[in-house]
Design a protein around this motif. Sequence first.
Motif, PDB file in Angstrom:
ATOM      1  N   ALA A  97     -29.568  68.277  -5.284  1.00 32.83           N
ATOM      2  CA  ALA A  97     -29.601  68.045  -3.835  1.00 32.83           C
ATOM      3  C   ALA A  97     -30.750  67.138  -3.431  1.00 32.83           C
ATOM      4  CB  ALA A  97     -29.708  69.381  -3.100  1.00 32.83           C
ATOM      5  N   GLU A  98     -31.830  67.173  -4.208  1.00 31.96           N
ATOM      6  CA  GLU A  98     -33.020  66.392  -3.848  1.00 31.96           C
ATOM      7  C   GLU A  98     -33.101  65.033  -4.527  1.00 31.96           C
ATOM      8  OE1 GLU A  98     -36.825  68.183  -3.840  1.00 31.96           O
ATOM      9  OE2 GLU A  98     -36.169  69.971  -2.746  1.00 31.96           O
ATOM     10  N   ILE A  99     -32.707  64.960  -5.800  1.00 39.36           N
ATOM     11  CA  ILE A  99     -32.957  63.724  -6.543  1.00 39.36           C
ATOM     12  C   ILE A  99     -32.243  62.525  -5.939  1.00 39.36           C
ATOM     13  CG2 ILE A  99     -31.092  64.067  -8.233  1.00 39.36           C
ATOM     14  CD1 ILE A  99     -33.007  62.787 -10.327  1.00 39.36           C
ATOM     15  N   ASN A 127     -22.600  55.331 -16.310  1.00 31.67           N
ATOM     16  CA  ASN A 127     -22.071  56.589 -16.848  1.00 31.67           C
ATOM     17  C   ASN A 127     -22.421  57.778 -15.959  1.00 31.67           C
ATOM     18  OD1 ASN A 127     -20.979  55.350 -19.080  1.00 31.67           O
ATOM     19  ND2 ASN A 127     -22.566  55.997 -20.502  1.00 31.67           N
ATOM     20  N   GLY A 128     -23.131  57.533 -14.867  1.00 34.72           N
ATOM     21  CA  GLY A 128     -23.572  58.617 -13.988  1.00 34.72           C
ATOM     22  C   GLY A 128     -22.441  59.194 -13.154  1.00 34.72           C
ATOM     23  N   PHE A 129     -22.774  60.239 -12.401  1.00 38.09           N
ATOM     24  CA  PHE A 129     -21.782  60.949 -11.592  1.00 38.09           C
ATOM     25  C   PHE A 129     -21.692  60.335 -10.200  1.00 38.09           C
ATOM     26  CE2 PHE A 129     -23.758  64.512 -14.219  1.00 38.09           C
ATOM     27  CZ  PHE A 129     -22.879  64.308 -15.272  1.00 38.09           C
ATOM     28  N   ARG A 130     -20.463  60.162  -9.708  1.00 37.46           N
ATOM     29  CA  ARG A 130     -20.250  59.480  -8.435  1.00 37.46           C
ATOM     30  C   ARG A 130     -20.992  60.142  -7.278  1.00 37.46           C
ATOM     31  NH1 ARG A 130     -17.465  55.464  -6.755  1.00 37.46           N
ATOM     32  NH2 ARG A 130     -16.258  55.292  -8.664  1.00 37.46           N
ATOM     33  N   GLU A 131     -20.983  61.470  -7.229  1.00 34.27           N
ATOM     34  CA  GLU A 131     -21.613  62.153  -6.098  1.00 34.27           C
ATOM     35  C   GLU A 131     -23.113  61.883  -6.022  1.00 34.27           C
ATOM     36  OE1 GLU A 131     -21.153  65.455  -9.313  1.00 34.27           O
ATOM     37  OE2 GLU A 131     -20.097  63.646  -8.673  1.00 34.27           O
ATOM     38  N   LEU A 132     -23.688  61.455  -7.137  1.00 30.93           N
ATOM     39  CA  LEU A 132     -25.110  61.118  -7.153  1.00 30.93           C
ATOM     40  C   LEU A 132     -25.360  59.622  -7.034  1.00 30.93           C
ATOM     41  CD1 LEU A 132     -26.434  63.416 -10.035  1.00 30.93           C
ATOM     42  CD2 LEU A 132     -26.579  63.823  -7.575  1.00 30.93           C
ATOM     43  N   GLN A 133     -24.605  58.827  -7.777  1.00 23.24           N
ATOM     44  CA  GLN A 133     -24.923  57.401  -7.893  1.00 23.24           C
ATOM     45  C   GLN A 133     -24.866  56.665  -6.563  1.00 23.24           C
ATOM     46  OE1 GLN A 133     -26.285  58.102 -10.546  1.00 23.24           O
ATOM     47  NE2 GLN A 133     -25.625  56.487 -11.940  1.00 23.24           N
ATOM     48  N   GLU A 134     -23.835  56.927  -5.789  1.00 23.93           N
ATOM     49  CA  GLU A 134     -23.694  56.185  -4.540  1.00 23.93           C
ATOM     50  C   GLU A 134     -24.781  56.554  -3.537  1.00 23.93           C
ATOM     51  OE1 GLU A 134     -19.614  56.713  -3.375  1.00 23.93           O
ATOM     52  OE2 GLU A 134     -18.926  55.156  -4.766  1.00 23.93           O
ATOM     53  N   GLN A 135     -25.150  57.839  -3.504  1.00 22.20           N
ATOM     54  CA  GLN A 135     -26.229  58.253  -2.600  1.00 22.20           C
ATOM     55  C   GLN A 135     -27.571  57.704  -3.071  1.00 22.20           C
ATOM     56  OE1 GLN A 135     -26.217  59.827   0.470  1.00 22.20           O
ATOM     57  NE2 GLN A 135     -28.330  59.067   0.349  1.00 22.20           N
ATOM     58  N   LYS A 136     -27.795  57.664  -4.373  1.00 17.14           N
ATOM     59  CA  LYS A 136     -29.053  57.101  -4.885  1.00 17.14           C
ATOM     60  C   LYS A 136     -29.185  55.642  -4.452  1.00 17.14           C
ATOM     61  CE  LYS A 136     -28.533  58.332  -9.273  1.00 17.14           C
ATOM     62  NZ  LYS A 136     -28.754  58.705 -10.687  1.00 17.14           N
ATOM     63  N   LYS A 147     -20.684  44.767  -4.699  1.00 14.82           N
ATOM     64  CA  LYS A 147     -19.317  44.723  -4.196  1.00 14.82           C
ATOM     65  C   LYS A 147     -18.532  45.991  -4.544  1.00 14.82           C
ATOM     66  CE  LYS A 147     -19.570  40.341  -2.808  1.00 14.82           C
ATOM     67  NZ  LYS A 147     -19.482  39.971  -1.366  1.00 14.82           N
ATOM     68  N   LYS A 148     -18.884  46.600  -5.675  1.00 13.59           N
ATOM     69  CA  LYS A 148     -18.132  47.755  -6.145  1.00 13.59           C
ATOM     70  C   LYS A 148     -18.971  48.548  -7.141  1.00 13.59           C
ATOM     71  CE  LYS A 148     -13.448  48.910  -7.772  1.00 13.59           C
ATOM     72  NZ  LYS A 148     -12.972  49.429  -6.474  1.00 13.59           N
ATOM     73  N   VAL A 149     -18.696  49.848  -7.211  1.00 13.47           N
ATOM     74  CA  VAL A 149     -19.343  50.722  -8.189  1.00 13.47           C
ATOM     75  C   VAL A 149     -18.271  51.234  -9.142  1.00 13.47           C
ATOM     76  CG1 VAL A 149     -20.636  52.860  -8.532  1.00 13.47           C
ATOM     77  CG2 VAL A 149     -21.114  51.415  -6.535  1.00 13.47           C
ATOM     78  N   VAL A 150     -18.435  50.925 -10.419  1.00 16.94           N
ATOM     79  CA  VAL A 150     -17.496  51.366 -11.457  1.00 16.94           C
ATOM     80  C   VAL A 150     -18.195  52.430 -12.298  1.00 16.94           C
ATOM     81  CG1 VAL A 150     -16.126  50.691 -13.455  1.00 16.94           C
ATOM     82  CG2 VAL A 150     -16.376  49.108 -11.515  1.00 16.94           C
ATOM     83  N   LEU A 151     -17.577  53.606 -12.383  1.00 20.97           N
ATOM     84  CA  LEU A 151     -18.193  54.720 -13.095  1.00 20.97           C
ATOM     85  C   LEU A 151     -17.298  55.221 -14.218  1.00 20.97           C
ATOM     86  CD1 LEU A 151     -19.553  56.743 -10.040  1.00 20.97           C
ATOM     87  CD2 LEU A 151     -20.815  55.169 -11.510  1.00 20.97           C
ATOM     88  N   SER A 152     -17.946  55.764 -15.242  1.00 22.09           N
ATOM     89  CA  SER A 152     -17.188  56.295 -16.376  1.00 22.09           C
ATOM     90  C   SER A 152     -16.232  57.395 -15.936  1.00 22.09           C
ATOM     91  CB  SER A 152     -18.147  56.820 -17.448  1.00 22.09           C
ATOM     92  OG  SER A 152     -18.995  57.823 -16.920  1.00 22.09           O
ATOM     93  N   GLU A 153     -16.608  58.132 -14.897  1.00 23.61           N
ATOM     94  CA  GLU A 153     -15.734  59.196 -14.377  1.00 23.61           C
ATOM     95  C   GLU A 153     -14.397  58.650 -13.888  1.00 23.61           C
ATOM     96  OE1 GLU A 153     -18.305  62.945 -12.795  1.00 23.61           O
ATOM     97  OE2 GLU A 153     -17.959  61.336 -11.364  1.00 23.61           O
ATOM     98  N   ASP A 154     -14.366  57.384 -13.507  1.00 23.13           N
ATOM     99  CA  ASP A 154     -13.127  56.795 -12.986  1.00 23.13           C
ATOM    100  C   ASP A 154     -11.998  56.810 -14.001  1.00 23.13           C
ATOM    101  OD1 ASP A 154     -14.508  56.259 -10.640  1.00 23.13           O
ATOM    102  OD2 ASP A 154     -14.957  54.186 -11.179  1.00 23.13           O
ATOM    103  N   ILE A 155     -12.360  56.655 -15.276  1.00 21.14           N
ATOM    104  CA  ILE A 155     -11.307  56.610 -16.308  1.00 21.14           C
ATOM    105  C   ILE A 155     -11.554  57.581 -17.458  1.00 21.14           C
ATOM    106  CG2 ILE A 155     -10.628  54.217 -15.828  1.00 21.14           C
ATOM    107  CD1 ILE A 155     -12.272  53.447 -18.354  1.00 21.14           C
TER     108      ILE A 155
END
Length: 229
Positions: A97-99, A127-136, A147-155
């Motif tokens: 919640a904090e990081i 390779n990070g988690f979407r719920e964290l990466q976009e907020q960071k 333009k876009k964020v591509v994450l390992s979780e996507d595929i």
Amino acid sequence: MYKSIFIDLDDTVWAFSENARDTFQDMYEKYHFDRYFDSFCQFYAIYSERNEELWAAYGAGKISKEELNDLRFSYPLQQVGVEDKDLVKAYSDNFFAEIMYKKKTMPHAREALEYLSAKYKLYIISNGFRELQEQKMRSAGVEKYFKKVVLSEDIGVHKPFPEIFYFAMSATQSELRTSLMIGDNWKNDIAGAKGAGIDQIYYNTKGDEDFPFRATYVINDWEEVMGIL
């Protein structure tokens, strides 16, 4: 020569190591871990060594995201004889919640992104988690450059496997021959990109001198990018 630039996030743009350490320091104090450890340094050293091993296992598909998080947060306490699932859940939830609101970026990253975004299309590949990466990215104020964020979780495939790079090409309508990867992790970012046929810039934050092969470019500071591109 290049049109699309793919950039790793953690410890390439967003200062993950510093931000994580700061957050763990907060957790150490908030949950009074001095009851169990001689110092924060002892706690963090125990955590860090096991964390690297577990991330490698996660990247290889040997453990799930849930197992990764459960094991890495419980491990330091277990090493000092503490088995308390409620405590582990409380401090790990609080950590996440904090990081994501920490703001430190790597030296001169902002200036380099300002420069690059005026000339190229920039994308995050992580390779990070979407719920964290976009907020960071929002917390650090760098999301506007990409333009876009591509994450390992996507595929369900992690760097360094070529499938994630091919997916990124498709998702961004980019071509291998006009794309470039920038990252601080030799295996995931540099060897991964090379294996997919993409040129690379190795952001050598650790001062490495012995490389398995020659990266397209090597930098020690983001300022050097402006002399390359």
